[in-house]
Design a protein around this motif. Structure first.
Motif, mmCIF file in Angstrom:
data_model
loop_
_atom_site.group_PDB
_atom_site.id
_atom_site.type_symbol
_atom_site.label_atom_id
_atom_site.label_comp_id
_atom_site.label_asym_id
_atom_site.label_seq_id
_atom_site.Cartn_x
_atom_site.Cartn_y
_atom_site.Cartn_z
ATOM 1 N N ALA A 689 41.776 28.112 52.109
ATOM 2 C CA ALA A 689 41.828 26.614 52.356
ATOM 3 C C ALA A 689 41.953 26.159 51.060
ATOM 4 O O ALA A 689 41.172 26.127 50.262
ATOM 5 N N LEU A 690 43.025 25.493 50.896
ATOM 6 C CA LEU A 690 43.447 24.865 49.650
ATOM 7 C C LEU A 690 43.154 23.163 49.860
ATOM 8 O O LEU A 690 43.726 22.609 50.862
ATOM 9 N N TYR A 691 42.633 22.330 48.943
ATOM 10 C CA TYR A 691 42.242 21.262 49.161
ATOM 11 C C TYR A 691 42.435 20.295 47.925
ATOM 12 O O TYR A 691 42.211 20.988 46.911
ATOM 13 N N THR A 692 42.451 18.867 48.178
ATOM 14 C CA THR A 692 42.188 18.271 46.781
ATOM 15 C C THR A 692 40.784 17.479 46.721
ATOM 16 O O THR A 692 40.057 17.762 47.696
ATOM 17 N N ASP A 693 40.539 17.176 45.741
ATOM 18 C CA ASP A 693 38.825 16.616 45.448
ATOM 19 C C ASP A 693 38.410 15.547 46.250
ATOM 20 O O ASP A 693 37.128 15.613 46.620
ATOM 21 N N GLY A 694 39.594 14.745 46.852
ATOM 22 C CA GLY A 694 38.839 13.785 48.094
ATOM 23 C C GLY A 694 38.085 14.430 49.155
ATOM 24 O O GLY A 694 37.457 13.671 49.799
ATOM 25 N N LEU A 695 38.299 15.705 49.533
ATOM 26 C CA LEU A 695 37.774 16.411 50.615
ATOM 27 C C LEU A 695 35.927 16.404 50.217
ATOM 28 O O LEU A 695 35.367 16.611 51.190
ATOM 29 N N VAL A 696 35.840 16.896 48.972
ATOM 30 C CA VAL A 696 34.341 17.288 48.740
ATOM 31 C C VAL A 696 33.759 16.215 47.843
ATOM 32 O O VAL A 696 32.456 16.342 47.535
ATOM 33 N N GLU A 697 34.304 15.262 47.242
ATOM 34 C CA GLU A 697 33.832 14.253 46.159
ATOM 35 C C GLU A 697 33.473 13.087 46.911
ATOM 36 O O GLU A 697 34.363 12.193 47.337
ATOM 37 N N THR A 698 32.142 12.640 47.087
ATOM 38 C CA THR A 698 31.828 11.261 47.227
ATOM 39 C C THR A 698 30.801 10.856 46.430
ATOM 40 O O THR A 698 29.945 11.564 45.922
ATOM 41 N N PRO A 699 30.449 9.575 46.233
ATOM 42 C CA PRO A 699 29.466 8.914 45.430
ATOM 43 C C PRO A 699 28.032 9.583 45.878
ATOM 44 O O PRO A 699 27.840 9.553 46.961
ATOM 45 N N GLY A 700 27.367 9.989 44.933
ATOM 46 C CA GLY A 700 25.708 10.775 45.197
ATOM 47 C C GLY A 700 25.974 11.933 45.370
ATOM 48 O O GLY A 700 24.662 12.232 46.054
ATOM 49 N N THR A 701 26.827 12.842 45.878
ATOM 50 C CA THR A 701 26.911 14.108 46.556
ATOM 51 C C THR A 701 27.138 15.191 45.060
ATOM 52 O O THR A 701 28.207 14.576 44.209
ATOM 53 N N ASP A 702 26.916 16.465 45.271
ATOM 54 C CA ASP A 702 27.541 17.317 44.375
ATOM 55 C C ASP A 702 28.803 18.068 44.925
ATOM 56 O O ASP A 702 28.675 18.509 46.201
ATOM 57 N N PRO A 703 29.967 17.977 44.350
ATOM 58 C CA PRO A 703 31.010 18.707 45.045
ATOM 59 C C PRO A 703 30.891 20.122 45.404
ATOM 60 O O PRO A 703 31.537 20.409 46.210
ATOM 61 N N GLU A 704 30.213 20.733 44.466
ATOM 62 C CA GLU A 704 30.187 22.141 44.722
ATOM 63 C C GLU A 704 29.476 22.461 46.114
ATOM 64 O O GLU A 704 29.504 23.263 46.742
ATOM 65 N N GLU A 705 28.343 21.681 46.299
ATOM 66 C CA GLU A 705 27.392 21.573 47.422
ATOM 67 C C GLU A 705 28.036 21.552 48.615
ATOM 68 O O GLU A 705 28.080 22.095 49.791
ATOM 69 N N ALA A 706 29.077 20.347 48.448
ATOM 70 C CA ALA A 706 29.817 19.864 49.839
ATOM 71 C C ALA A 706 30.860 20.920 50.046
ATOM 72 O O ALA A 706 31.292 21.379 51.049
ATOM 73 N N ALA A 707 31.464 21.545 49.106
ATOM 74 C CA ALA A 707 32.335 22.682 48.925
ATOM 75 C C ALA A 707 31.672 23.987 49.837
ATOM 76 O O ALA A 707 32.182 24.631 50.749
ATOM 77 N N GLY A 708 30.446 24.149 49.390
ATOM 78 C CA GLY A 708 29.697 25.152 50.121
ATOM 79 C C GLY A 708 29.392 24.906 51.632
ATOM 80 O O GLY A 708 29.550 25.955 52.315
ATOM 81 N N GLU A 709 29.072 23.684 51.687
ATOM 82 C CA GLU A 709 28.929 23.330 53.276
ATOM 83 C C GLU A 709 30.178 23.714 54.123
ATOM 84 O O GLU A 709 30.298 23.938 55.114
ATOM 85 N N ASP A 741 39.321 8.272 48.584
ATOM 86 C CA ASP A 741 40.133 8.882 48.061
ATOM 87 C C ASP A 741 41.102 9.336 49.028
ATOM 88 O O ASP A 741 40.599 9.860 49.818
ATOM 89 N N ASP A 742 42.383 9.816 48.410
ATOM 90 C CA ASP A 742 43.377 10.619 49.316
ATOM 91 C C ASP A 742 42.841 12.195 49.570
ATOM 92 O O ASP A 742 42.107 12.549 48.708
ATOM 93 N N ILE A 743 43.048 12.568 50.575
ATOM 94 C CA ILE A 743 42.652 13.920 51.062
ATOM 95 C C ILE A 743 43.978 14.598 51.300
ATOM 96 O O ILE A 743 44.834 14.278 52.141
#
Length: 754
Positions: A689-709, A741-743
């Protein structure tokens, strides 16, 4: 005491108190948020109707709302549900405040800076303290909620469905912050309301106006009632009692004398209906503050011709007690107290605009926040039509000598199709003549219209019309038509207000058309630069999605591509150009072209050559990029990253997670830098699964945790076909559909049979 329409719903009754081995070179995902716990067992009351039957579906929700207000100690509450096909919430039930006071907040866009919208967007309980001004303004600049009012909003979701939000309110006596126990009580109340929605046998109806909800008051002995009346009559001042819908339920003899109207003519009416001199914007604001905040309010009003009366409003959960006295001379006595308390002084004739003009002022603020033509049309339909009692709306814009309808409300589609595209010199309607003259036209009846335009009444079936030219800097931009189902006489005041309205709408429409044109141009440019289709390769399944940002120009620099090199090799690329504008989209096209030109070379060489192209373009924008060289015969992929988020890998027998790549620098930083290359085996049944950062980055969240979910969700649903799987991943990452953000998301899979 807020102005209101003559017809109203029945008065509300007062409320009582009643796991596997790790993947090679894969980054260990950090622990994500704990899954939402299922609500514990709660004693659920069996609510029956007045006939002793099982309640309607709406009764279950209403009972849950009343229960939520009582359990949390709130003074009022409401249930907002999602609208089908629109990113908005609709207020469907309200308890503790009159329905008339909810007008500005009945429809809330999900993107609005309000607590209910934030609760749905971020899936959490939102608290706004009494002194917090954020999340208090109404959508579009309409009248804000009274200050010093505590709010809590909680999302309504159960059985994997997001219904909307629960809103609860407390008076100013509440502390600035909520305790952990209070937040838990709000969340539990929201779960009970959501379960009531889930238990509904049919889809919930979105009423307009919302349903008033209240509990049955405890009966009072007749003797106690008479004693209370006798007590009021002995007082040397006037006394009124209002229910929560604003109706007068008790009036003393002194109050009737001060107001200058017989008590029998006052009972059962609203004060502003029986006493037109109370129909002012300032009085409306004070009344709204009292009924919503439950705080005492006082103000002074001039009763024509020269009598100054002071009103003191004392609200609680059952209604409002009003004390009326003669005010002292200007500048003395209580007026000084009024100023010290921050309430109003004397309201002189003409000093305050009418309620309709008051709405026009707030509409001006709302129109400044509209972006697209659709926003202008929705705002007019939601606020202008009710304010002026209109039943239909047609908004048209000039285009090459014709009137193109850009939005409408209250008309059948076939009528609009007949009216759309008429020339400016048409004789079917007055719209063209109104634009040519630059003067509005008002028609009080079909006969008046038919004398000049015989075909117009037969086309629409309406009975009265207001044709308002939309002119900006002397240039006609369109026409706004308000229509009525019954004949109507337009007063001089109403004509003046509608003429002013036309100027506001003209500015908003002209600005919105420019925005729509720019957005369409940018979107067309981006769609032309992204691949229309992806190539089919034996031994490799592919699927991709691109979602523009929810707001803004809907254009950015996210891109993806799959390039067939030969029958057994392919290249896959995903990237993100910095920025959200036409320049970013244009640079994205140049980067994609450069990668196409060098595809087939080793991944590090592709990125190095593309980096040199960016240096030659002398752009200030940076680009992240991930490039894969896929060898299906060798069952492996070579990867090189230019500062891009690592892909997710799901392979049989391995734990799904993000690959631990050696990232290189962003493209555009230094053309002399190198890019590390990593190798990933592609066993049968492997999914990348290849993605841009808009998929996992939101204000107040950890991008790595979002990627883990996201990786855990991919592992649970990896057996699905790619198209349903990619849609499931997007829905999991953005359940509300809101993203700033764009995804871009690209899935690659080797078939399990090898």
């Amino acid at each position: 005491m807020a102005p209101s329409s003559a017809r109203s719903p029945p008065p509300a009754r007062s409320a009582g108190r009643p796991p596997g081995p790790p993947a090679p070179r894969a980054r260990r995902p950090r622990r994500g948020r704990r899954p939402r716990a299922a609500p514990g067992p709660v004693a659920r009351r069996r609510v029956v109707s007045a006939r002793g039957e099982e309640p309607r579906d709406a009764d279950r929700v209403d009972a849950a709302l009343v229960d939520a207000v009582h359990r949390t100690g709130a003074c009022a509450g409401g249930v907002y549900l999602r609208e089908d096909g629109a990113p908005a919430l609709r207020l469907v039930a309200v308890s503790g405040v009159p329905v008339e006071s909810t007008g500005p907040w009945r429809r809330v866009p999900l993107s609005a800076p309000l607590a209910v919208g934030e609760a749905v967007r971020e899936d959490r309980v939102v608290w706004v303290g009494p002194e917090d001004d954020t999340a208090r303004a109404s959508p579009g600049g309409t009248p804000h909620l009274p200050d010093h009012l505590a709010l809590a909003a909680a999302p309504l979701h159960a059985a994997d469905r997001d219904w909307g939000a629960l809103l609860l309110m407390w008076p100013e006596q509440h502390p600035e912050t909520a305790t952990r126990r209070e937040r838990g009580a709000v969340a539990a109340a929201a779960r009970r309301v959501a379960r009531a929605l889930d238990d509904s046998a049919s889809a919930p109806v979105l009423p307009d106006p919302p349903r008033p909800v209240a509990s049955t008051p405890a009966p009072s002995p007749q003797g106690a009632q008479q004693a209370a009346v006798d007590y009021v009559e002995r007082l040397p001042e006037g006394a009124l009692a209002l229910d929560l819908e604003g109706r007068i339920t008790l009036v003393s003899g002194e109050a009737a004398e001060l107001l200058g109207l017989d008590a029998r003519r006052l009972l059962g009416t609203r004060p502003w209906q029986s006493l037109p001199w109370l129909e002012t914007a300032v009085v409306e604001d004070h009344y709204r503050t009292a009924v919503v905040s439950r705080a005492p309010v006082s103000f002074t009003v001039l009763r024509p011709p020269r009598e100054r009366l002071r009103f003191e409003l004392h609200p609680d959960t059952s209604g409002i007690s009003v004390r009326i006295t003669r005010a002292p001379a200007s500048g003395t006595g209580r007026r000084a107290t009024d100023r010290a308390a921050g309430t109003s002084g004397a309201l002189l004739p003409g000093a305050a605009p009418t309620g309709r003009l008051y709405q026009l002022v707030h509409l001006a603020a709302a129109l400044t926040e509209t972006v697209a033509v659709r926003d202008v049309v929705d705002l007019l339909a939601d606020q202008v039509l009710p304010a002026f009692g209109a039943d239909g709306l047609v908004l048209s814009a000039t285009d090459a000598g014709r009137l193109r309808i850009t939005g409408y409300h209250g008309y059948p589609r076939e009528t609009i199709e007949r009216l759309d595209g008429l020339p400016l010199d048409t004789v079917l309607t007055p719209a063209g003549q109104v634009l040519a003259d630059g003067r509005p036209s008002f028609f009080a009846s079909p006969g008046e219209m038919a004398r000049r335009y015989p075909d117009a009444p037969r086309i629409s079936g309406k009975q009265a019309w207001a044709f308002l030219p939309l002119i900006v800097s002397g240039r006609p931009v369109g026409c706004c038509i308000l229509s009525y189902d019954r004949p109507r006489t337009f007063s001089a005041e109403e004509r003046a207000v509608l003429t002013s309205l036309a100027g506001l709408v003209a500015q908003a429409l002209d600005r919105a058309r420019l925005y729509d044109t720019t957005r369409a141009l940018a979107r067309g440019l981006q769609e032309a630069l992204l691949p229309r289709t992806l190539p089919a390769l034996p031994g490799l399944e592919v699927a991709a999605r691109y979602l523009p940002a929810s707001h803004g120009m809907d254009v950015g620099g996210d891109f993806y591509d799959v390039i067939r090199l030969d029958p057994t090799t392919a290249a896959a690329v995903i990237g993100d150009v910095q920025g959200h504008n036409v320049a970013a989209a244009a640079l994205m096209g140049q980067v994609r072209t450069a990668i196409h030109a060098t595809a087939g070379a080793p991944p590090d060489q592709v990125l190095m050559r593309t980096n040199r192209v960016l240096a030659d373009l002398e752009t200030d924008l940076l680009v992240s990029c991930l490039y894969l060289h896929i060898d299906l015969a060798a069952r492996e992929a070579l990867l090189a990253s230019a500062g891009h988020p690592p892909p997710l890998l799901h392979a049989p027998g391995l734990r799904c997670g993000a690959l631990a790549l050696d990232p290189g620098p962003l493209l555009g930083v230094d053309p002399s830098l190198a890019f590390p290359v990593d190798t990933v085996p592609l066993a049968p049944g492997t999914t990348l699964a290849l993605y841009t950062d808009g998929l996992v980055e939101t204000p107040g969240t950890d991008p790595e945790e979002a990627a883990g979910e996201l990786a855990r969700h991919l592992a649970r649903h990896a057996a699905r076909e790619l198209d349903p799987l990619i849609d499931s991943l997007l829905a999991h990452a953005r359940p509300t559909g809101h993203h700033t953000d764009d995804i871009a998301l690209l899935l690659l899979r080797t078939p399990p049979n090898g």
